[in-house]
Design an enzyme around this catalytic site. Structure first.
Site, PDB file in Angstrom:
ATOM      1  N   HIS A  17      83.663  56.469  35.714  1.00  0.00           N
ATOM      2  CA  HIS A  17      83.676  56.721  34.260  1.00  0.00           C
ATOM      3  C   HIS A  17      82.308  57.251  33.833  1.00  0.00           C
ATOM      4  O   HIS A  17      81.403  56.485  33.496  1.00  0.00           O
ATOM      5  CB  HIS A  17      84.016  55.422  33.509  1.00  0.00           C
ATOM      6  N   HIS A  19      80.766  60.504  31.467  1.00  0.00           N
ATOM      7  CA  HIS A  19      80.921  61.702  30.632  1.00  0.00           C
ATOM      8  C   HIS A  19      79.740  62.629  30.928  1.00  0.00           C
ATOM      9  O   HIS A  19      78.576  62.207  30.823  1.00  0.00           O
ATOM     10  CB  HIS A  19      80.909  61.334  29.150  1.00  0.00           C
ATOM     11  N   ASN A  21      78.130  65.140  29.402  1.00  0.00           N
ATOM     12  CA  ASN A  21      77.036  65.344  28.445  1.00  0.00           C
ATOM     13  C   ASN A  21      76.360  64.052  27.991  1.00  0.00           C
ATOM     14  O   ASN A  21      75.299  64.100  27.375  1.00  0.00           O
ATOM     15  CB  ASN A  21      77.523  66.173  27.247  1.00  0.00           C
ATOM     16  N   HIS A  73      75.300  68.206  22.351  1.00  0.00           N
ATOM     17  CA  HIS A  73      76.174  69.391  22.430  1.00  0.00           C
ATOM     18  C   HIS A  73      75.466  70.644  21.922  1.00  0.00           C
ATOM     19  O   HIS A  73      75.713  71.750  22.406  1.00  0.00           O
ATOM     20  CB  HIS A  73      77.474  69.144  21.652  1.00  0.00           C
ATOM     21  N   ARG A 108      84.488  73.050  26.053  1.00  0.00           N
ATOM     22  CA  ARG A 108      84.023  73.478  24.715  1.00  0.00           C
ATOM     23  C   ARG A 108      83.828  74.979  24.698  1.00  0.00           C
ATOM     24  O   ARG A 108      83.236  75.545  25.617  1.00  0.00           O
ATOM     25  CB  ARG A 108      82.667  72.822  24.430  1.00  0.00           C
ATOM     26  N   ASP A 147      89.429  65.070  23.271  1.00  0.00           N
ATOM     27  CA  ASP A 147      88.739  64.282  22.249  1.00  0.00           C
ATOM     28  C   ASP A 147      89.789  63.809  21.245  1.00  0.00           C
ATOM     29  O   ASP A 147      90.627  64.594  20.795  1.00  0.00           O
ATOM     30  CB  ASP A 147      87.678  65.169  21.569  1.00  0.00           C
ATOM     31  N   HIS A 209      90.723  56.044  27.379  1.00  0.00           N
ATOM     32  CA  HIS A 209      89.940  55.023  26.671  1.00  0.00           C
ATOM     33  C   HIS A 209      90.937  54.213  25.844  1.00  0.00           C
ATOM     34  O   HIS A 209      91.643  54.778  24.996  1.00  0.00           O
ATOM     35  CB  HIS A 209      88.927  55.676  25.724  1.00  0.00           C
ATOM     36  N   GLU A 212      88.688  50.270  22.878  1.00  0.00           N
ATOM     37  CA  GLU A 212      87.206  50.212  22.860  1.00  0.00           C
ATOM     38  C   GLU A 212      86.777  49.492  21.577  1.00  0.00           C
ATOM     39  O   GLU A 212      85.715  48.868  21.527  1.00  0.00           O
ATOM     40  CB  GLU A 212      86.630  51.629  22.923  1.00  0.00           C
ATOM     41  N   ASP A 293      79.367  55.138  32.027  1.00  0.00           N
ATOM     42  CA  ASP A 293      79.800  55.776  30.784  1.00  0.00           C
ATOM     43  C   ASP A 293      78.917  56.989  30.472  1.00  0.00           C
ATOM     44  O   ASP A 293      79.343  58.118  30.602  1.00  0.00           O
ATOM     45  CB  ASP A 293      79.766  54.776  29.615  1.00  0.00           C
TER      46      ASP A 293
HETATM   47  C1  6MZ Z   1      84.478  57.324  23.780  1.00  0.00           C
HETATM   48  C2  6MZ Z   1      82.918  58.755  24.648  1.00  0.00           C
HETATM   49  C3  6MZ Z   1      82.031  57.679  24.867  1.00  0.00           C
HETATM   50  O1  6MZ Z   1      82.787  65.409  27.123  1.00  0.00           O
HETATM   51  O2  6MZ Z   1      80.816  66.560  26.136  1.00  0.00           O
HETATM   52  N1  6MZ Z   1      82.291  59.867  25.046  1.00  0.00           N
HETATM   53  N2  6MZ Z   1      84.124  58.569  24.107  1.00  0.00           N
HETATM   54  N3  6MZ Z   1      83.686  56.256  23.945  1.00  0.00           N
HETATM   55  C4  6MZ Z   1      82.444  56.390  24.459  1.00  0.00           C
HETATM   56  N4  6MZ Z   1      81.667  55.265  24.541  1.00  0.00           N
HETATM   57  C5  6MZ Z   1      80.298  55.243  24.195  1.00  0.00           C
HETATM   58  N5  6MZ Z   1      80.916  58.169  25.430  1.00  0.00           N
HETATM   59  C6  6MZ Z   1      81.099  59.517  25.548  1.00  0.00           C
HETATM   60  O3  6MZ Z   1      80.590  64.198  26.980  1.00  0.00           O
HETATM   61  C7  6MZ Z   1      80.338  63.642  25.714  1.00  0.00           C
HETATM   62  C8  6MZ Z   1      81.645  63.205  25.065  1.00  0.00           C
HETATM   63  O4  6MZ Z   1      82.210  62.111  25.802  1.00  0.00           O
HETATM   64  C9  6MZ Z   1      82.895  61.221  24.922  1.00  0.00           C
HETATM   65  C10 6MZ Z   1      82.707  61.761  23.519  1.00  0.00           C
HETATM   66  O5  6MZ Z   1      83.834  62.542  23.173  1.00  0.00           O
HETATM   67  C11 6MZ Z   1      81.463  62.639  23.642  1.00  0.00           C
HETATM   68  O6  6MZ Z   1      81.405  63.675  22.682  1.00  0.00           O
HETATM   69  P1  6MZ Z   1      81.294  65.624  27.214  1.00  0.00           P
HETATM   70  O7  6MZ Z   1      80.837  66.017  28.570  1.00  0.00           O
END
Ligand code: 6MZ
Length: 354
Positions: A17, A19, A21, A73, A108, A147, A209, A212, A293
Site C-alpha cells: 500500500h 501511493h 505521489n 501534484h 492525471r 479517486d 480503501h 478509513e 501509505d
Molecule cells: C486515501 C490517499 C491516502 O495517486 O497521486 N491517498 N487516499 N487515504 C489516504 N490516507 C492518508 N494517501 C494518499 O498519490 C496521491 C493520492 O493518493 C491518495 C489520494 O488520492 C492522493 O491524492 P497519487 O500517486
C-alpha cells in the site's frame, strides 16, 4: 539498538500500500523544486520541502494531509517529473529492503503541457524501468487509482486503462489492478460501484480503501464487492463505530487488510499507535500486511513501520519475520512469483532471528 534497527532494514519486505505521489522523499522534493525553478515559468508558488512532509511527532487532520497532496501534484505536473519521482521512489523502497512493491497512482492529465493519462502511465512505467536498470533488486507491480471524488466516467476510464495496460504491460512492470482512494469524506460511492464491478469482471484485482473514517454506508457498499484487499479498515470493528457484520464478512472471506500505522496516527484517524486496530487483526490471525501509505508525506519508511509495530505490540524478531513473510500470499502476483519470493525469505533468514 543499532543492531536492532539494522534487523528491520535487512528484513526482506513486501510493500502493498504505497501511493506514488505520497511516497516522494525530501531529497526528491528538493530536485522537483529545482526542476521548476530551472524551468522558470511556474504559475504557482513553489512550496518549501517541509510543507509536504509531516515530521516525527507532528500530527495533522486528514483534511490537511489531502491539502499536501494538492501541493505535491503541482510539483509533479509533467512526464519528466512523473518519471523522475517513480524512479526515485522505487529505488528508495529497494534500498530499504523491499523485495516486492505494489505502487498505486491516480493517472492525471495536464492540459497545459499536453500530458494525457496514458502519457502519465507510460512515464510511471518508464520510471520503474529506469530504477530496475540499475542494481535495484525488487519486483514492481502497478495499480491504477480511482479517486473517490471522480465521476463514474473517470472511474470507468481508469478501469479501461488498467485493463488495456494489464494486457500490454512491459515485462518489467505489469498493471495488476485498481485501487479506490482519495479523501474518505468525499465522493459518491454508489456512483463508482458499477465501475469497480466492471474492474472485477475484467479480471483486475481490487484494493479498496474501506472504513478509513466512520461511514458504514460506504463500508457496506464496498465490502459487498468482496475486494481482494482492504486499505486501512480502521472503522470496521464495532468498538470503533463499525459493526460485527463487517468483521464477520472480512473474516469469513479472509480479505487481507493493509495496515498503515503512522499514516493513521499522523492523520489522527487513530488516537495513537497502541490504539491501532493492527492488534485486533493480528491477534485474530487474520491476513494483514504492514505498509507505509505515503512514506514521504508521513516521513516513515517500511523498516520504520515494522520497528514501530514490534515495539508497540511487543513482537519478537521471529514474529516480525513471520509477519513480513506472510504478506507474500497477499501479493497480486502469480504463484511462480510468490514461490520466488518465499525462496528469497528462506535464503535470507538469520540463523536465529531473535
Ligand atoms: C486515501 C490517499 C491516502 O495517486 O497521486 N491517498 N487516499 N487515504 C489516504 N490516507 C492518508 N494517501 C494518499 O498519490 C496521491 C493520492 O493518493 C491518495 C489520494 O488520492 C492522493 O491524492 P497519487 O500517486
Amino acid at each position: 539498538m543499532e543492531a536492532k534497527q539494522s534487523f528491520y532494514r535487512k528484513l526482506p519486505k513486501v510493500e502493498l500500500h504505497a501511493h506514488l505521489n505520497g511516497s516522494i522523499s525530501q531529497s526528491t522534493i528538493y530536485k522537483l523544486i529545482k526542476y521548476h525553478k530551472d524551468k522558470n515559468k511556474t504559475d504557482f508558488v513553489l512550496p518549501e520541502a517541509w510543507q509536504v512532509s509531516i515530521a516525527k511527532g507532528e500530527q495533522r487532520s486528514l483534511e490537511d494531509c489531502f491539502d499536501i497532496f494538492k501541493l505535491i501534484h503541482k510539483l509533479v505536473d509533467d512526464t519528466n517529473a512523473v518519471k523522475m519521482v517513480t524512479r526515485d521512489v522505487v529505488q528508495e523502497f529497494a534500498e530499504d529492503g523491499v523485495r516486492y512493491l505494489e505502487i498505486r497512482t491516480t493517472p492525471r492529465a495536464n492540459t497545459q503541457n499536453g500530458m494525457s493519462k496514458t502519457a502519465y502511465i507510460d512515464a510511471v512505467l518508464a520510471g520503474v524501468g529506469e530504477a530496475l536498470s540499475g542494481d535495484s533488486d525488487i519486483i514492481v507491480k502497478l495499480l491504477l487509482s480511482i479517486d473517490r471524488r471522480q465521476s463514474f466516467q473517470d472511474a470507468i476510464n481508469t478501469v479501461e486503462l488498467a485493463s488495456q495496460y494489464r494486457d500490454k504491460s512491459p515485462p518489467h512492470c505489469s498493471v495488476v489492478g485498481v485501487d479506490l482512494s482519495g479523501d474518505p469524506s468525499a465522493g459518491d460511492i454508489p456512483e463508482l460501484v458499477p465501475a469497480l464491478t466492471q474492474a472485477k469482471k475484467n479480471g483486475l484485482k481490487l484494493a479498496l480503501h474501506v472504513a478509513e473514517i466512520v461511514n458504514n454506508k460506504d463500508t457496506e457498499s464496498l465490502l459487498a464487492l468482496l475486494p481482494d484487499r482492504i486499505g486501512h479498515g480502521t472503522y470496521l470493528l464495532p468498538s470503533k463505530g463499525g459493526c460485527q457484520q463487517f468483521v464477520d464478512m472480512v473474516q469469513q472471506h479472509k480479505i487481507p487488510i493493509e495496515m498503515c500505522l503512522t499514516s493513521n496516527v499522523k492523520g489522527r484517524t487513530v488516537a495513537g499507535y497502541l490504539d491501532h486496530h493492527f492488534k485486533y487483526w493480528y491477534d485474530a490471525n487474520h491476513p494483514i500486511s504492514v505498509c507505509t501509505d505515503d512514506k514521504g508525506v508521513f516521513a516513515s519508511d517500511l523498516s520504520d513501520e515494522y520497528s514501530i509495530v514490534a515495539q508497540t505490540f511487543g513482537l519478537s524478531n521471529e514474529e516480525v519475520w513471520t509477519l513480513s513473510e506472510a504478506a507474500i500470499d497477499q501479493c497480486f502476483a502469480s504463484d511462480t512469483t510468490k514461490q520466488q519470493l518465499k525462496r528469497i525469505w528462506k535464503d535470507n533468514k538469520p540463523c536465529s532471528s531473535n
